[in-house]
Design a protein around this motif. Structure first.
Motif: not given
Lengths: 354, 225
Positions: B198-204
């Motif tokens: 659910r928040f993997a993209d925000s940490l790319q």
């Protein structure tokens, strides 16, 4: 408050006991409780405590009796068949007015039964955890966090009332991993134990810890005094969570991990417009009769959900003086009820109203 | 993240190694690759890969599990078909290994086959929020005990730091720093960081080698949700 950590139920029980001042653990391995003893074996030597793996469960429980006599917070843990072996020492500790903590991470029975989660030791824990006229405090946590919190309460009440306390968990709770916040060791209050056999040093009369009374008068007087204490505990220490019971037409009574499944079913039933509530006992002895009496004021029917053949049903009937029908749904030894199964029972109970 | 043909997944009980393994396996299976999961956790009969038999079957993943799995028999025996995992036909293989040195002994008998394979890696899953390995030194000593028992050395660290449903991006980042420390201590690279999808993209842009994960290891009260 410390930060949130992720712990397995069995480890959390052990760490909570240590943080509540327990430095003496006597155990014997049995699935699904073994991680508790393993954790103690790793931690106790590092903090100046005692971890001792006894030659049997009987020995371990009697070592707890010895340590408790000396006034320290002592503990043992096991799973169902092992608890049966400990009942001799539990009776002796009740007869000697000794506080201690016993953990039962229940598995299926009778006999060797099975190694998966069960709640089939309710009768043993609440009716006859040993021979003689006696009770022990029985706590029924439903999460790893509640196990941690109730370990502190169990030790405190055991010390206050000078009697053994039991955490009645099950294999699911012991094995599952959940986030918990542990108490800081400094937050724990210890009571004075002037009765403990710690060596009188010639400065006071010697203390005796004993469960043998050679005259019947003295035995009866002691037992009756103890039962006055039990009556006080029944009045003041019963605990339950009342979930959506205020307007409930139907009330589920369930404890431990099973109650969390029942709670999912309550929510699902509410979505369908059926007014269902849940009474979740946190103490099984004393049994939270008042909460059930209150729920019976408007509930039409009760449903016990347990991982046993319905061992709590009669206690619910007695609590409400058989004023409402009490039915049962459950599985035994390793088959965990599903929210859908419980919902189906609720719909059956509600008849055409669902 | 990069997978080899043989992927050994180690980790302390409760770090989330089974959930991590199931996520890796299903990610590959969804891409149409042939995947096999070997459940070597013969020490603990609760919450392990073989509990997810049906789910794996649905995804077309082959499961090789202890013969005692899904029974209550406490029989630490391994099925003969574990050896089939070393055949090319098994595709990409994940070994879910028991959570401590006692669990890792089971891998020992296959160490020779693993070490002579041309494509293998052994990942050590860590979680900053598991109290027993909260200090990097404790994590490394557990890792050494596991390696001594299994005879298959760890080649990379996986950061799977989480606090179940309470996990925040900050928790993952704190776990990332911790896992780097574990790696530095052990002289090993950080192979991947598992991040809730659910928040993997925000940490790319903050973390390399992100492996987005869903909670596949479910509890009974969430059944059917």
């Amino acid at each position: 408050m410390s930060e949130r950590v992720l712990m397995k139920g069995n480890e959390a029980l052990a760490e909570a006991a240590i943080r509540n001042g327990c430095r003496h653990f006597f155990g014997y391995p049995i699935t699904p409780q073994t991680e508790l003893a393993a954790y103690m074996s790793k931690r106790m030597p590092k903090i100046g405590g005692t971890y001792l793996q006894a030659e049997s469960e009987i020995a371990a429980a009697n070592m707890v009796l010895g340590a408790a006599s000396a006034g320290v917070r002592a503990m043992t843990s096991s799973s169902s068949p092992g608890i049966s072996l400990k009942t001799e020492a539990i009776s002796y500790m009740c007869g000697s007015d000794l506080p201690c903590l016993i953990v039962n991470v229940q598995r299926g029975g009778p006999g060797l039964g099975g190694i998966q989660a069960s709640q089939a030791d309710y009768w043993q824990a609440t009716k006859a955890p040993g021979h003689g006229d006696l009770h022990i405090l029985v706590f029924a946590p439903c999460s790893v966090q509640e196990m941690v919190d109730l370990v502190g309460k169990a030790f405190a009440l055991a010390d206050q009332y000078r009697m053994p306390a039991m955490i009645l968990a099950d294999g699911m709770l012991g094995q599952m991993m959940e986030p918990v916040v542990l108490c800081e060791p400094g937050e724990v209050q210890m009571v004075e134990k002037p009765w403990a056999v710690t060596g009188h040093g010639g400065r006071r009369p010697h203390n005796i810890v004993n469960s043998l009374f050679l005259t019947p008068d003295e035995l009866e007087r002691t037992v009756k005094e103890r039962f006055e204490r039990y009556r006080k505990i029944e009045k003041t220490e019963a605990l339950a969570e009342n979930y959506m019971t205020d307007d409930a037409d139907y009330v589920i009574v369930s404890y431990g991990a099973c109650a969390r499944i029942a709670k999912s079913a309550v929510l699902a039933a509410r979505e369908k417009g059926v007014k269902v509530g849940l009474v979740r006992p946190l103490t099984l002895w004393p049994f939270p009769k008042q909460d059930l009496i209150k729920a019976a004021e408007h509930a039409k029917e009760f449903l016990c959900v347990e991982m046993s053949m319905g061992q709590m049903v009669d206690d619910v009937r007695l609590a409400i003086s058989c004023s409402r029908p009490v039915s049962f749904f459950g599985h035994t030894g390793g088959i965990i009820p599903t929210p859908a199964e419980i919902l189906a029972e609720i719909e059956k109970m509600a008849g055409g109203n669902a | 993240m990069e997978f080899k043909r043989l992927n050994i997944v180690y980790g302390h009980y409760g770090t989330g190694k089974t959930n991590f393994t199931l996520n890796c396996a299903s990610a590959l299976a969804k891409r149409g690759e042939r995947v096999t999961v070997v459940d070597l956790d013969i020490v603990n009969p609760y919450f392990r890969s073989s509990d997810y038999h049906e789910e794996l079957k649905r995804l077309g993943i082959r499961l090789i599990a202890p013969i005692s799995a899904n029974t209550t028999l406490e029989s630490p025996a391994l099925p003969a078909d574990v050896y089939s995992a070393f055949s090319e036909e098994s595709g990409t293989v994940f070994f879910d290994v028991g959570g401590d040195d006692a669990g890792a002994y089971a891998l020992g008998r296959y160490s020779e086959q693993i070490l002579k394979s041309e494509s293998w890696q052994a990942l050590f899953v860590v979680n900053k929020f598991r109290s027993l390995i909260a200090l990097p030194g404790d994590a490394v000593s557990l890792m050494r005990e596991i390696e001594a028992a299994s005879h298959v050395p760890v080649t990379g660290i996986v950061n799977n730091s989480h606090v179940a449903e309470f996990t925040t991006p900050e928790d993952v980042l704190a776990g990332y720093a911790y896992a780097k420390e574990v790696g530095a201590f052990a002289g090993l690279p950080l192979a991947a960081t598992a991040v809730p999808a659910r928040f993997a993209d925000s940490l790319q842009d903050k973390i390399e080698n992100i492996m987005p994960v869903e909670v596949l290891v479910n509890l009974p009260w969430n059944a059917g949700k």
